[in-house]
Write a protein that holds these residues in place. Structure first.
Motif, short mmCIF file in Angstrom:
data_model
loop_
_atom_site.label_atom_id
_atom_site.label_comp_id
_atom_site.label_asym_id
_atom_site.label_seq_id
_atom_site.Cartn_x
_atom_site.Cartn_y
_atom_site.Cartn_z
N MET A 1 0.76 -1.26 -0.07
CA MET A 1 -0.19 0.03 -0.09
C MET A 1 1.04 1.22 -0.13
SD MET A 1 -3.16 -1.07 2.51
CE MET A 1 -2.12 -0.61 3.97
N VAL A 2 0.69 2.20 -1.02
CA VAL A 2 1.42 3.40 -1.00
C VAL A 2 0.22 4.68 -0.69
CG1 VAL A 2 2.52 5.10 -2.56
CG2 VAL A 2 2.76 2.59 -2.75
N VAL A 3 0.56 4.97 0.54
CA VAL A 3 -0.28 6.31 0.93
C VAL A 3 0.31 7.61 0.46
CG1 VAL A 3 -1.34 7.66 2.92
CG2 VAL A 3 -1.01 4.99 2.99
N GLY A 4 -0.66 8.39 -0.47
CA GLY A 4 -0.33 9.69 -1.06
C GLY A 4 0.45 9.31 -2.11
N ALA A 5 -0.13 8.51 -3.25
CA ALA A 5 0.29 7.98 -4.47
C ALA A 5 -0.09 9.00 -5.66
CB ALA A 5 0.20 6.54 -4.89
N ALA A 14 4.64 4.12 -6.81
CA ALA A 14 3.93 3.15 -7.32
C ALA A 14 4.16 2.59 -8.51
CB ALA A 14 2.52 3.98 -7.36
N ALA A 15 4.79 3.52 -9.52
CA ALA A 15 5.32 3.08 -10.76
C ALA A 15 6.43 2.05 -10.79
CB ALA A 15 5.55 4.19 -11.51
N ASP A 16 7.34 2.26 -9.88
CA ASP A 16 8.35 1.28 -9.62
C ASP A 16 8.15 -0.10 -8.88
OD1 ASP A 16 9.98 3.03 -11.25
OD2 ASP A 16 10.76 4.10 -9.24
N LEU A 17 7.31 0.19 -7.80
CA LEU A 17 6.69 -1.06 -7.25
C LEU A 17 6.05 -1.99 -8.09
CD1 LEU A 17 5.61 0.30 -3.75
CD2 LEU A 17 7.35 -1.61 -4.12
N ALA A 18 5.16 -1.37 -9.07
CA ALA A 18 4.62 -2.27 -10.19
C ALA A 18 5.37 -2.69 -11.02
CB ALA A 18 3.34 -1.22 -10.75
N ARG A 19 6.11 -2.12 -11.58
CA ARG A 19 7.18 -2.64 -12.43
C ARG A 19 8.05 -3.92 -11.84
NH1 ARG A 19 8.91 2.80 -13.38
NH2 ARG A 19 7.59 3.59 -15.20
N ALA A 20 8.18 -3.87 -10.37
CA ALA A 20 8.80 -4.96 -9.62
C ALA A 20 8.05 -6.16 -9.42
CB ALA A 20 9.48 -4.31 -8.40
N GLY A 21 6.62 -6.00 -9.72
CA GLY A 21 5.73 -7.15 -9.56
C GLY A 21 4.82 -7.02 -8.31
N ALA A 22 4.84 -6.01 -7.71
CA ALA A 22 3.96 -5.67 -6.53
C ALA A 22 2.47 -5.48 -6.83
CB ALA A 22 4.57 -4.49 -5.55
N ARG A 23 1.55 -5.88 -6.13
CA ARG A 23 0.12 -5.85 -6.28
C ARG A 23 -0.08 -4.52 -5.28
NH1 ARG A 23 -2.54 -11.42 -5.48
NH2 ARG A 23 -1.04 -11.29 -3.61
N LEU A 24 -0.80 -3.42 -5.95
CA LEU A 24 -0.86 -2.26 -5.12
C LEU A 24 -2.18 -1.85 -4.96
CD1 LEU A 24 1.87 -0.35 -7.45
CD2 LEU A 24 2.28 -1.51 -5.22
N VAL A 25 -2.30 -1.09 -3.43
CA VAL A 25 -3.37 -0.37 -3.21
C VAL A 25 -2.95 1.23 -3.20
CG1 VAL A 25 -5.13 0.08 -1.42
CG2 VAL A 25 -4.54 -2.28 -2.19
N LEU A 26 -3.21 2.20 -3.87
CA LEU A 26 -2.76 3.47 -4.12
C LEU A 26 -3.92 4.43 -3.32
CD1 LEU A 26 -1.43 3.36 -7.49
CD2 LEU A 26 -0.42 2.68 -5.37
N THR A 27 -3.49 5.18 -2.64
CA THR A 27 -4.42 6.25 -1.83
C THR A 27 -4.10 7.59 -2.11
OG1 THR A 27 -3.16 6.47 0.20
CG2 THR A 27 -4.59 4.60 -0.05
N GLY A 28 -4.99 8.36 -2.04
CA GLY A 28 -4.85 9.79 -2.11
C GLY A 28 -6.04 10.62 -1.85
N ARG A 29 -5.81 12.09 -1.50
CA ARG A 29 -7.24 12.54 -1.42
C ARG A 29 -8.05 13.18 -2.81
NH1 ARG A 29 -6.00 17.03 3.05
NH2 ARG A 29 -3.99 17.38 1.73
N GLY A 30 -7.14 13.30 -3.62
CA GLY A 30 -7.75 13.64 -5.16
C GLY A 30 -8.08 12.70 -6.28
#
Length: 312
Positions: A1-5, A14-30
């Motif tokens: 999970m990346v808070v403030g993505a 987020a982009a680099d973790l995705a390239r490394a194969g991570a499954r992501l949950v991204l958060t932001g206020r906008g």
């Protein structure tokens, strides 16, 4: 999970973790965080966007558990600044920055603590700053929040050791919207967000055992930060400038000087450390290393020999 993505370092993470194969949950206020997740999915990655505030992490924690069933890593990156000199800073500007940075870091870590404990593993990466370690003009609120994050991280590293949770902090130096007015034009070209990600990925690696560490990085450079005590008693250094009575100083017994016979050869030493001292200085007992400057050294039987001195 990346808070403030939504932007800046979080988006790059987020982009680099995705390239490394991570499954992501991204958060932001906008709404930007949804676009970041969509870009990752178009490139073949797995990303879910959740719009929420860092101080209310329940929605993205629930989404992560529902979508993936587990949480392996948390990156707390969201924040804001309200820079103003301390004389002009309002209570609202102080509270808002403390609440978002320090309060948000606590809330996010608290939300993932139970799921990570249940699995017996997990990694939490906080974001601190050089301001939190050294201070910065006009950033009393920001520096206090980032310094508090260091204390939070250190404590979670201690408590998490018995349940398999690691906690570390990154102090990044990179050009983002928040730091655009901080760096000179010359520095901006050498402090890119993509130069921070390798250090983040190394700390998140499941094979890593690092915990309780602060990594300051920027421009492709990185170093582990630490605090270190001085070698001597601080009170001794104050004796020359402090004229008022000092109970701790005055209560200390006088230093005993070692006796050295004026005539006759020294007694035959029995220990290996004493023999080494005798060969180098003619003494059977080492002098205090605080009063004898060292010019060379070697180890004998686990002891450090420095020109007639010995210390562990």
């Amino acid at each position: 999970m990346v808070v403030g993505a939504s932007r800046g370092l979080g988006r790059q993470y987020a982009a680099d973790l995705a390239r490394a194969g991570a499954r992501l949950v991204l958060t932001g206020r906008g709404n930007e965080v949804a676009a970041v997740a969509e870009t990752i999915r178009q490139e073949g990655g797995s990303a879910l966007a959740v719009r929420c505030d860092i101080r209310n992490p329940a929605p993205f924690v629930d989404a992560a558990l529902k979508e993936y069933g587990a949480i392996d890593g948390l990156v707390v990156n969201a924040g804001l600044v309200r820079d103003r000199s301390f004389a002009k800073m309002s209570a609202g500007e102080w509270s808002e920055v403390i609440d978002v940075h320090l309060g948000g870091s606590f809330a996010c870590a608290k939300a993932v603590w139970a799921p990570m404990t249940a699995r017996g593993r997990g990694s939490i990466i906080f974001t601190t700053s050089g301001a939190g370690m050294h201070g910065a003009f006009g950033q009393a609120n920001y520096a206090a929040a980032k310094g508090g994050i260091i204390g939070l991280m250190k404590t979670l590293a201690i408590e998490g050791e018995r349940v398999g949770i690691r906690a570390n902090a990154i102090a990044p130096m990179a050009l983002t919207e928040m730091t655009d007015g901080v760096f000179s034009d010359r520095m901006k070209h050498g402090l890119l967000p993509e130069q921070i990600s390798p250090f983040l990925l190394a700390l998140l690696d499941p094979g890593s055992t690092r915990t309780g560490e602060i990594v300051e990085c920027g421009g492709g450079w990185g170093a582990q930060m630490r605090w270190q005590r001085s070698a001597d008693n601080v009170q001794d250094g104050l004796n020359g400038v402090c004229e008022s009575p000092c109970p701790q100083r005055d209560a200390r017994p006088p230093r005993r000087r070692q006796h050295r016979p004026a005539l006759g050869p020294p007694a035959r030493p029995r220990s290996q450390i004493a023999r080494a001292c005798l060969r180098r200085t003619g003494r059977t007992r080492p002098r205090c290393h605080l009063h004898a400057p060292a010019r060379s050294e070697r180890r004998v039987a686990g002891h450090l020999i420095r020109c007639g001195t010995a210390s562990r």
